[in-house]
Scaffold this active site. Sequence first.
Site, PDB file in Angstrom:
ATOM      1  N   GLY A   1      33.119  30.032  38.322  1.00 49.98           N
ATOM      2  CA  GLY A   1      32.696  30.299  37.082  1.00 49.98           C
ATOM      3  C   GLY A   1      31.349  30.503  36.767  1.00 49.98           C
ATOM      4  O   GLY A   1      31.060  31.409  35.820  1.00 49.98           O
TER       5      GLY A   1
ATOM      6  N   ASN B   1      29.396  32.234  38.708  1.00 47.23           N
ATOM      7  CA  ASN B   1      29.079  33.472  39.216  1.00 47.23           C
ATOM      8  C   ASN B   1      29.623  34.436  38.147  1.00 47.23           C
ATOM      9  O   ASN B   1      29.221  35.784  37.755  1.00 47.23           O
ATOM     10  CB  ASN B   1      29.554  33.672  40.630  1.00 47.23           C
ATOM     11  CG  ASN B   1      28.782  33.080  41.575  1.00 47.23           C
ATOM     12  OD1 ASN B   1      27.585  32.706  41.211  1.00 47.23           O
ATOM     13  ND2 ASN B   1      29.425  32.633  42.899  1.00 47.23           N
TER      14      ASN B   1
ATOM     15  N   SER C   1      37.266  25.930  43.009  1.00 43.34           N
ATOM     16  CA  SER C   1      37.966  24.936  43.407  1.00 43.34           C
ATOM     17  C   SER C   1      37.881  23.739  42.397  1.00 43.34           C
ATOM     18  O   SER C   1      37.187  23.785  41.691  1.00 43.34           O
ATOM     19  CB  SER C   1      37.677  24.431  44.915  1.00 43.34           C
ATOM     20  OG  SER C   1      36.266  24.016  44.776  1.00 43.34           O
TER      21      SER C   1
ATOM     22  N   SER D   1      42.979  36.119  46.108  1.00 39.61           N
ATOM     23  CA  SER D   1      42.559  36.901  47.277  1.00 39.61           C
ATOM     24  C   SER D   1      43.931  37.172  47.803  1.00 39.61           C
ATOM     25  O   SER D   1      45.065  36.622  47.720  1.00 39.61           O
ATOM     26  CB  SER D   1      41.651  36.327  48.099  1.00 39.61           C
ATOM     27  OG  SER D   1      42.368  35.155  48.780  1.00 39.61           O
TER      28      SER D   1
ATOM     29  N   GLU E   1      44.938  33.808  49.576  1.00 44.52           N
ATOM     30  CA  GLU E   1      45.540  33.079  48.591  1.00 44.52           C
ATOM     31  C   GLU E   1      46.800  33.357  48.135  1.00 44.52           C
ATOM     32  O   GLU E   1      47.660  32.652  47.859  1.00 44.52           O
ATOM     33  CB  GLU E   1      44.600  33.058  47.537  1.00 44.52           C
ATOM     34  CG  GLU E   1      43.064  32.267  47.780  1.00 44.52           C
ATOM     35  CD  GLU E   1      42.130  32.507  46.932  1.00 44.52           C
ATOM     36  OE1 GLU E   1      41.155  31.741  46.735  1.00 44.52           O
ATOM     37  OE2 GLU E   1      42.413  33.302  45.876  1.00 44.52           O
TER      38      GLU E   1
ATOM     39  N   GLN F   1      39.993  46.457  51.813  1.00 45.77           N
ATOM     40  CA  GLN F   1      40.989  47.356  51.754  1.00 45.77           C
ATOM     41  C   GLN F   1      41.345  47.741  50.058  1.00 45.77           C
ATOM     42  O   GLN F   1      42.168  48.409  49.751  1.00 45.77           O
ATOM     43  CB  GLN F   1      42.341  46.808  52.100  1.00 45.77           C
ATOM     44  CG  GLN F   1      42.522  46.352  53.724  1.00 45.77           C
ATOM     45  CD  GLN F   1      42.029  47.485  54.577  1.00 45.77           C
ATOM     46  OE1 GLN F   1      42.657  48.785  54.190  1.00 45.77           O
ATOM     47  NE2 GLN F   1      41.165  47.584  55.075  1.00 45.77           N
TER      48      GLN F   1
ATOM     49  N   ASP G   1      33.729  36.926  43.256  1.00 45.32           N
ATOM     50  CA  ASP G   1      33.530  36.448  41.751  1.00 45.32           C
ATOM     51  C   ASP G   1      32.732  37.879  40.797  1.00 45.32           C
ATOM     52  O   ASP G   1      32.921  37.870  39.849  1.00 45.32           O
ATOM     53  CB  ASP G   1      32.306  35.608  41.990  1.00 45.32           C
ATOM     54  CG  ASP G   1      32.898  34.262  42.591  1.00 45.32           C
ATOM     55  OD1 ASP G   1      33.988  33.932  42.416  1.00 45.32           O
ATOM     56  OD2 ASP G   1      32.006  33.471  43.175  1.00 45.32           O
TER      57      ASP G   1
ATOM     58  N   GLY H   1      23.383  38.162  51.743  1.00 44.66           N
ATOM     59  CA  GLY H   1      23.609  36.833  51.522  1.00 44.66           C
ATOM     60  C   GLY H   1      24.387  36.478  50.254  1.00 44.66           C
ATOM     61  O   GLY H   1      25.332  37.142  49.979  1.00 44.66           O
TER      62      GLY H   1
END
Length: 308
Positions: free
Chosen positions: A41, A43, A138, A186, A189, A226, A254, A289
Amino acid sequence: MASILTFTLNPSVDLFSEVKAVRPIRKMRTQQDRADPGGGGLNVARVVTMLGGAAEAVFLGGGPTGDWLDSLLGKENIPRRMLPIAGQTRVSFSVNEKSSGYDYRFVRGGPDIAADEMMPCLDIARGHKGGFVVASGSLPASAPPDFFARLARTAGENGSRFVLDTSGEALKTTLAEGRVYLVKPSMGELEELFGSELDEKAACEAALSIVKRGQAELVAVSMGAQGALLASAEGAIRKPAPHVKVRSAIGAGDSFLGAMIWALNEGWVAEDAFELGIAAGAAAVITPGTQLCRRTDVEALYPTLTRK
């Protein structure tokens, strides 16, 4: 009041460094050290703000590391509310091995959260009218798996569109409520949600089934290099990602979601917003990073994806 409200219940301070090679026992001298706010959230709010939108980030924070996280957000001028907790905000650490190009990510589980420390989130969502409410990241291990579902219900009662980006039992439980406007799993997921490996065709069918069951209006599945797919009542759209030189995949999902929410809030149609999200995800992987996408890169990549 910001029209986009984000919630991060298990944020972190994300540290990043580079080393020549990762080796056991020996000391490894780091370079390019940096610290960034971490958590889905947060990000999303950072990307929305970077693109010129108005977002407010609500997050749980505690201890000196919570204050550190708050100060990092302050340096980026992110409107925010830190809800105090007794525990300490976690610190995560990522290392890029220059010899291989691999990222090594060390992610702590986070502190236990008491029920009364989470309840203010519902009150804040109750006071937000219209716009978007985003729950991303999470859940703390001690949190009930239906907390995001309760947040979605509260947001819907105020006419807000609820957006979900989480995993595991929290994802399954919230979708069962059927009050989600947009969900962004994702590929991994989505496979976990359906309990099997999915090829591209099966992933489209799985995403469409979420829409057909009334669990979400839009399903955006990020698929890394992809590209991504978008499912709605009109069908499924599959888009490849732009070809870019990858420096780090951290923050790509994000960035994707933040750009898509910004565009939807600006009144873009879903497919155009989806394409901007893909451009932002690609823009994130060309930064080193824990850095997110940069506006100039998003603007440069987006025209390569737009429909003819």
